[in-house]
Write a protein that holds these residues in place. Structure first.
Motif, PDB file in Angstrom:
ATOM      1  N   ARG A 160       1.448  -1.218  -0.254  1.00  0.00           N
ATOM      2  CA  ARG A 160      -0.164  -0.058  -0.016  1.00  0.00           C
ATOM      3  C   ARG A 160       0.700   1.370  -0.008  1.00  0.00           C
ATOM      4  O   ARG A 160       1.448   1.561   1.402  1.00  0.00           O
TER       5      ARG A 160
ATOM      6  N   ASP B 178      -1.460   6.946  -0.128  1.00  0.00           N
ATOM      7  CA  ASP B 178      -2.873   7.299  -0.917  1.00  0.00           C
ATOM      8  C   ASP B 178      -2.434   8.984  -2.025  1.00  0.00           C
ATOM      9  O   ASP B 178      -1.120   9.648  -1.517  1.00  0.00           O
ATOM     10  N   GLY B 179      -2.707   8.914  -2.878  1.00  0.00           N
ATOM     11  CA  GLY B 179      -3.261  10.719  -3.862  1.00  0.00           C
ATOM     12  C   GLY B 179      -2.426  10.154  -5.074  1.00  0.00           C
ATOM     13  O   GLY B 179      -1.989   8.693  -4.748  1.00  0.00           O
ATOM     14  N   ILE B 180      -2.569  10.826  -6.038  1.00  0.00           N
ATOM     15  CA  ILE B 180      -2.738  10.161  -7.403  1.00  0.00           C
ATOM     16  C   ILE B 180      -0.997   9.998  -6.979  1.00  0.00           C
ATOM     17  O   ILE B 180      -0.619   9.656  -7.697  1.00  0.00           O
TER      18      ILE B 180
ATOM     19  N   VAL C 189      -0.091   6.523  -6.298  1.00  0.00           N
ATOM     20  CA  VAL C 189      -0.524   5.543  -6.508  1.00  0.00           C
ATOM     21  C   VAL C 189      -0.149   5.187  -8.109  1.00  0.00           C
ATOM     22  O   VAL C 189      -0.175   3.838  -8.520  1.00  0.00           O
TER      23      VAL C 189
ATOM     24  N   THR D  99      -9.268  -2.721  -2.061  1.00  0.00           N
ATOM     25  CA  THR D  99      -8.618  -1.030  -1.952  1.00  0.00           C
ATOM     26  C   THR D  99      -8.389  -0.326  -3.484  1.00  0.00           C
ATOM     27  O   THR D  99      -8.439  -1.087  -4.805  1.00  0.00           O
ATOM     28  N   TYR D 100      -8.336   0.572  -3.868  1.00  0.00           N
ATOM     29  CA  TYR D 100      -8.210   1.617  -4.313  1.00  0.00           C
ATOM     30  C   TYR D 100      -6.867   0.482  -5.415  1.00  0.00           C
ATOM     31  O   TYR D 100      -6.374   0.750  -6.749  1.00  0.00           O
ATOM     32  N   GLN D 101      -6.101   0.637  -4.325  1.00  0.00           N
ATOM     33  CA  GLN D 101      -4.345   0.222  -4.977  1.00  0.00           C
ATOM     34  C   GLN D 101      -4.367  -1.186  -5.117  1.00  0.00           C
ATOM     35  O   GLN D 101      -3.813  -1.321  -6.288  1.00  0.00           O
TER      36      GLN D 101
ATOM     37  N   THR E  12     -14.654  -1.374 -17.014  1.00  0.00           N
ATOM     38  CA  THR E  12     -14.805   0.816 -17.640  1.00  0.00           C
ATOM     39  C   THR E  12     -13.355   1.089 -17.760  1.00  0.00           C
ATOM     40  O   THR E  12     -13.067   1.662 -18.219  1.00  0.00           O
ATOM     41  N   SER E  13     -12.943   0.985 -16.166  1.00  0.00           N
ATOM     42  CA  SER E  13     -11.591   1.721 -16.188  1.00  0.00           C
ATOM     43  C   SER E  13     -10.136   1.123 -17.765  1.00  0.00           C
ATOM     44  O   SER E  13      -9.937   1.704 -18.752  1.00  0.00           O
TER      45      SER E  13
ATOM     46  N   THR F 140     -10.414  16.080  -7.608  1.00  0.00           N
ATOM     47  CA  THR F 140      -9.598  15.816  -6.291  1.00  0.00           C
ATOM     48  C   THR F 140      -9.273  17.234  -5.383  1.00  0.00           C
ATOM     49  O   THR F 140      -9.199  17.617  -5.179  1.00  0.00           O
TER      50      THR F 140
ATOM     51  N   GLU G 226     -11.892  12.429  -2.669  1.00  0.00           N
ATOM     52  CA  GLU G 226     -10.873  13.029  -2.240  1.00  0.00           C
ATOM     53  C   GLU G 226     -11.134  14.332  -1.110  1.00  0.00           C
ATOM     54  O   GLU G 226     -12.272  14.862  -1.682  1.00  0.00           O
TER      55      GLU G 226
ATOM     56  N   MET H 120     -13.564  10.787  -8.364  1.00  0.00           N
ATOM     57  CA  MET H 120     -12.432  10.161  -7.718  1.00  0.00           C
ATOM     58  C   MET H 120     -11.528   9.265  -7.011  1.00  0.00           C
ATOM     59  O   MET H 120     -11.649  10.748  -6.117  1.00  0.00           O
TER      60      MET H 120
ATOM     61  N   THR I 177      -9.023   7.584  -4.344  1.00  0.00           N
ATOM     62  CA  THR I 177      -7.325   7.284  -4.037  1.00  0.00           C
ATOM     63  C   THR I 177      -7.300   6.089  -2.664  1.00  0.00           C
ATOM     64  O   THR I 177      -6.500   5.143  -2.804  1.00  0.00           O
ATOM     65  N   CYS I 178      -8.600   6.221  -2.263  1.00  0.00           N
ATOM     66  CA  CYS I 178      -8.830   5.645  -0.798  1.00  0.00           C
ATOM     67  C   CYS I 178      -9.125   4.845  -0.900  1.00  0.00           C
ATOM     68  O   CYS I 178     -10.824   4.444  -0.038  1.00  0.00           O
ATOM     69  N   LEU I 179     -10.129   4.498  -1.815  1.00  0.00           N
ATOM     70  CA  LEU I 179     -11.958   3.555  -1.836  1.00  0.00           C
ATOM     71  C   LEU I 179     -11.179   2.345  -1.366  1.00  0.00           C
ATOM     72  O   LEU I 179      -9.575   1.851  -1.409  1.00  0.00           O
TER      73      LEU I 179
ATOM     74  N   TYR J  36      -7.710   7.531 -15.357  1.00  0.00           N
ATOM     75  CA  TYR J  36      -7.331   8.807 -14.939  1.00  0.00           C
ATOM     76  C   TYR J  36      -5.724   9.118 -15.733  1.00  0.00           C
ATOM     77  O   TYR J  36      -5.169   8.162 -15.145  1.00  0.00           O
TER      78      TYR J  36
ATOM     79  N   GLY K  91     -10.380   5.458 -13.316  1.00  0.00           N
ATOM     80  CA  GLY K  91     -11.016   6.635 -13.003  1.00  0.00           C
ATOM     81  C   GLY K  91     -12.132   6.563 -12.917  1.00  0.00           C
ATOM     82  O   GLY K  91     -12.682   5.800 -12.028  1.00  0.00           O
TER      83      GLY K  91
ATOM     84  N   GLY L 182     -14.890   7.441 -13.674  1.00  0.00           N
ATOM     85  CA  GLY L 182     -16.322   6.749 -13.809  1.00  0.00           C
ATOM     86  C   GLY L 182     -16.320   5.172 -13.801  1.00  0.00           C
ATOM     87  O   GLY L 182     -17.138   4.645 -13.916  1.00  0.00           O
TER      88      GLY L 182
END
Lengths: 291, 291
Positions: free
Chosen positions: A126, A129-131, A134, A155-157, A202-203, B58, B106, B150, B152-154, B182, B192, B194
């Protein structure tokens, strides 16, 4: 054209293998369907072949067998087909080896793959976080497939890792199943494997290979492994869009029971899209044959 | 029918308000488009009205303004419209109050909502993972909307909370935008907003209200707030499916620049689905008017 299951004796005689969906057919949450145990005992006494099929990717076959037994139902490991086991068999069948699988999924999925000698990666270190952070997640070069199932530790990661493996490594994208939601107690639900699959699909703008119902891969596996006669095999389920469509797609007989999700109204319209060969109130109607 | 921007003078004279998409139009990653700064200075000298529009949820407007300024571009807070700000304005416009918003997003999203006096909940107390635990996540009864951007902590827990709020509380479901991926450095991408929206939409079987491009809500907001004349307003962007469609949907003029994502081939086919009024190589072609 569907028909109510009236001539039970003739029907049971015409079938060698009964494939059961479980929740909604044999039990409802923690409650066994009345006389479901006796029905299965009766079919076994007639030397019928029994299979249990589940889209649930979170449990191993062993765990699923224990669950079935906990309802008092007789059950053997080789009768159980789950989407995790199916994924493992599928990967071996296509000659996937020397590479690793990245899993978005729970212990059951990892265990089934490892049991079939498939190496897995399950956790992403992990990063903060933050673009800006990641985006630095690096995918191991030997990741050759991404398998997505139900994962309460999503998790988003993990999504970034799966996305990058598919886009940058051109890894295979496999979904254990596409059930959009996951039923929990009190008739409520939480996001299912299909919703996580949808995020990755989707992504990446890629469609996954789907193992579970209503796709045919799992049924083909059962048919092939046990050399079944499709003409004399029947899928028994409570959901038109998964169980019954699974049977139709796999060109076997289908029986809808009305103890679960789908209702009689849904198949009684002339333009209903998914029509089972037969329907009946409850699985224990098969017991009538006894009389 | 599109046309190459030949008569720049006539075009610039016909427009009072220029709405700019930024990345791909004014800059490419960390590099400013050649003469973009001068072009904007020139338009300001002609007393043209300038707006900057972003789907990025964000950042706050302040943060976005600082980013624009970091490229040497003159810029004011009231010129900036982002999907987070748009969400806040939208919620106030529909009279959403006394209830709270659950955010998948975010800091920028939270800040914009709070700045408009909207109460937010952002974190879920992380129950132990596993279905037996996550199903016990309880949604506060005063959650009246879920906003997804968006994040990044999802986590899966956040998805459960959003799902339950929408299904059990009948909370409004709002997406800041639906950009599927993204863009990050080196031409790569990560999931992203979406894709996260897609997960929640799939699990709940509900479609969100979408604030960002190409939907019209954000443009209507700009038009209404600043009392713009649609006939004399132009959207300048590099993407057909977001920027140009945004302009078309909003019934304003559109100019595609070829410095970013979309290519000339995409609009030169007779059956191209999204056609800008004009196209040109780069935003600085507007400077020709000077000569």
């Amino acid at each position: 054209m569907t028909q109510k299951l009236n001539n039970v004796k003739e029907f049971v005689n015409s079938i060698d293998t009964f494939i059961f969906d479980c929740d909604g057919v044999l039990w409802l949450g923690s409650t066994i369907v009345e006389k479901a145990v006796e029905t299965l005992q009766y079919l076994r006494a007639l030397k019928k072949d029994i299979k249990f099929v589940t889209n649930n990717s979170t449990k191993t076959r062993e765990q699923f067998m224990e669950k079935i037994k906990s309802y008092g139902i007789e059950c053997y490991l080789n009768e159980i087909y789950g989407s995790s086991f199916g994924t493992a068999i599928y990967l071996n069948k296509i000659g996937f080896n020397n590479k690793k699988v990245f899993i978005i999924g729970e212990y059951g999925l990892q265990k089934e793959l490892n049991d079939q000698n498939i190496q897995t990666v399950k956790e992403v270190t992990r990063l903060n976080d933050g673009i800006d952070n990641v985006q630095n997640i690096q995918v191991e070069s030997d990741i050759g497939a991404v398998v997505v199932g139900m994962d309460t530790c999503l998790t988003y990661q993990k999504a970034v890792y799966a996305h990058k493996a598919i886009v940058e490594n051109n890894a295979l994208f496999i979904a254990t199943n596409t059930d959009t939601s996951y039923p929990i107690k009190n008739g409520k639900s939480i996001p299912g494997a299909g919703s996580i699959v949808s995020m990755i699909s989707t992504s990446t703008a890629k469609q996954p290979i789907i193992i579970g119902k209503p796709e045919t891969l799992l049924l083909d596996l059962i048919i092939e492994k046990d050399k079944l006669n499709r003409e004399r095999t029947c899928m028994i389920g409570d959901r038109l869009d998964t169980d019954i469509l699974f049977g139709i797609n796999g060109n076997i007989k289908t029986l809808l029971v009305l103890t679960g999700i789908s209702k009689l109204e849904e198949i009684s319209q002339p333009n209903s899209p998914i029509i089972p060969n037969y329907y009946t109130d409850t699985v224990s109607d098969l017991l009538l044959h006894k009389e």
